[in-house]
Design an enzyme around this catalytic site. Structure first.
Site, mmCIF file in Angstrom:
data_model
loop_
_atom_site.group_PDB
_atom_site.id
_atom_site.type_symbol
_atom_site.label_atom_id
_atom_site.label_comp_id
_atom_site.label_asym_id
_atom_site.label_seq_id
_atom_site.Cartn_x
_atom_site.Cartn_y
_atom_site.Cartn_z
ATOM 1 C CG ASP A 49 -9.489 0.303 5.054
ATOM 2 O OD1 ASP A 49 -9.231 -0.170 3.932
ATOM 3 O OD2 ASP A 49 -8.803 0.107 6.072
ATOM 4 C CD GLN B 156 -3.586 -4.258 6.498
ATOM 5 O OE1 GLN B 156 -3.689 -3.204 5.872
ATOM 6 N NE2 GLN B 156 -4.024 -5.395 5.994
ATOM 7 C CE LYS C 118 -3.858 -2.359 2.202
ATOM 8 N NZ LYS C 118 -4.673 -2.652 3.372
HETATM 9 N N1 GUN Z 1 -7.065 -6.580 6.145
HETATM 10 C C1 GUN Z 1 -7.429 -7.301 5.060
HETATM 11 N N2 GUN Z 1 -7.948 -6.492 4.111
HETATM 12 C C2 GUN Z 1 -7.917 -5.238 4.612
HETATM 13 C C3 GUN Z 1 -8.307 -3.967 4.093
HETATM 14 O O1 GUN Z 1 -8.817 -3.828 2.972
HETATM 15 N N3 GUN Z 1 -8.101 -2.913 4.912
HETATM 16 C C4 GUN Z 1 -7.559 -3.043 6.152
HETATM 17 N N4 GUN Z 1 -7.419 -1.941 6.888
HETATM 18 N N5 GUN Z 1 -7.192 -4.192 6.662
HETATM 19 C C5 GUN Z 1 -7.377 -5.289 5.882
#
Ligand code: GUN
Length: 282
Positions: free
Chosen positions: A120, A97, A53
Site C-alpha cells: 500500500d 483495508q 482487489k
Molecule cells: N481505503 C481507501 N483506500 C485505500 C487503499 O488504497 N488502501 C487501503 N488499505 N485502504 C484504503
C-alpha cells in the site's frame, strides 16, 4: 474545447496484461506472488473494494488470501495476524483495508507491516523513501495517477500542478511524485483561501478531497489536465467524483471519468507493487 478521456479501464487492461506475463514468469520459477488482504468489520464500501482487489489478483494469477475479521477484533489480535503474515514466505504483500474500527490505532497497525511487504506504501519508511527519492513502494492511487499522466505523455517539467487534498493516502504522496517529475506543486486543503484563484493557474489539477463538485468549469484553465480521485454519490445514488465532469470536460484537454478512471488504476498499481515485492523478496 471538448476533453479527451483518460480511460482507466483500458489503461489497466493493458498494464494488467503485462503484469500477468511477469506473474507467469515468477510462477514458473516457483515464486508465485502472494497478497494478503485483511478486512476488519463490515463497512460496505470496504467490502466492495476488497472484493475487487482479490478478484484482480485472480485475474493476473497472483495468489491472494482474504482474512475477514469482525469489527470486535482487538488491536493485539490484528497485530498478531500481521506478525504471522510478515513471516509467511508465500505472502509478499500485506494490505489492511482502511478505515479500521475506532478502537484500533491505524498508524500503529500500518507500522507493524514489514516495509518489504508494504504494497500500500503507507508505512512510514515507504513515505520517507518517496519523500527523499529513494526506492520504495508508492501509494497505489497517486501512483496510478502518474501512470495516467505518462499514458498521455504529459511532461510535468516546469508545469504548475495543483493538488486538492492533503491526505497521507493521496494528496501528500501525489504532491511528492509530481515534485519528483519537476512540477511546481501547490497543495490545497479545507483552509485554503481562494481555491479557484490557484486552480485557474494550474496546468494540472488533481482533485482528491471527497467533496462533490469541488472543481467546476470556471476554476479550470482552458487546456489543463484534470484527474478526479473522488468517490462520491450524487442525489440519485450514482457514483461521481470531486469534479463537475460535464462542465470541466468543456475546458480541460484531458479528464478522468468516475467511474472508470483512477479507481481501476489504484488496483492495478496494487498488483504492480505485489509483483515488485515478490521480485525483491525472491
Ligand atoms: N481505503 C481507501 N483506500 C485505500 C487503499 O488504497 N488502501 C487501503 N488499505 N485502504 C484504503
Amino acid at each position: 474545447m471538448t476533453s479527451q478521456l483518460i480511460n482507466g479501464v483500458e489503461l489497466s487492461k493493458h498494464l494488467r496484461q503485462e503484469l500477468q506475463h511477469k506473474v507467469h514468469a515468477l510462477s514458473a520459477k516457483g515464486k508465485t506472488p502472494g497478497l494478503a488482504v485483511i478486512l476488519v468489520g463490515d463497512n460496505p464500501a470496504s467490502q466492495v473494494y476488497v472484493r475487487n482487489k482479490v478478484s484482480a489478483c485472480e485475474q493476473v494469477g497472483i495468489h491472494s488470501v482474504l482474512d475477514k475479521a469482525p469489527a470486535t477484533l482487538s488491536q493485539e489480535e490484528l497485530l498478531t495476524k500481521i506478525d504471522t503474515l510478515n513471516k509467511d514466505p508465500k505472502i509478499h504483500g500485506i494490505l489492511v483495508q482502511l478505515p479500521l474500527p475506532a478502537h484500533i490505532d491505524a498508524q500503529r497497525v500500518i507500522e507493524a507491516i514489514s516495509p518489504l511487504k508494504d504494497v500500500d506504501g503507507f508505512h512510514i519508511s515507504s513515505a520517507g523513501a518517496l519523500m527523499t527519492g529513494s526506492p520504495g513502494f508508492w501509494p497505489c492511487t497517486p501512483f496510478g495517477c502518474m501512470k495516467m499522466l505518462e499514458s498521455i505523455q504529459f511532461d510535468l517539467k516546469g508545469k504548475h500542478a495543483v493538488v486538492i487534498g492533503r491526505s497521507n493516502i493521496v494528496g501528500k504522496p501525489m504532491a511528492m511524485m509530481l515534485l519528483q517529475k519537476n512540477a511546481t506543486v501547490t497543495i490545497c486543503h479545507s483552509h485554503t483561501q481562494n481555491l479557484a484563484h490557484l486552480t485557474r493557474q494550474a496546468d494540472l489539477v488533481v482533485a482528491a478531497v471527497g467533496v462533490r463538485n469541488v472543481l467546476t468549469k470556471d476554476m479550470v484553465k482552458p487546456g489543463a489536465v484534470v484527474l478526479d480521485v473522488g468517490m462520491n454519490r450524487d442525489e440519485a445514488g450514482k457514483l461521481c467524483g470531486d469534479v463537475d465532469f460535464a462542465g470541466v470536460s468543456e475546458v480541460a484537454s484531458f479528464i478522468t471519468p468516475v467511474p472508470g478512471g483512477v479507481g481501476p488504476m489504484t488496483i492495478t498499481m496494487l498488483l504492480h507493487n505485489t509483483v515488485l515485492a515478490a521480485e525483491q523478496l525472491g
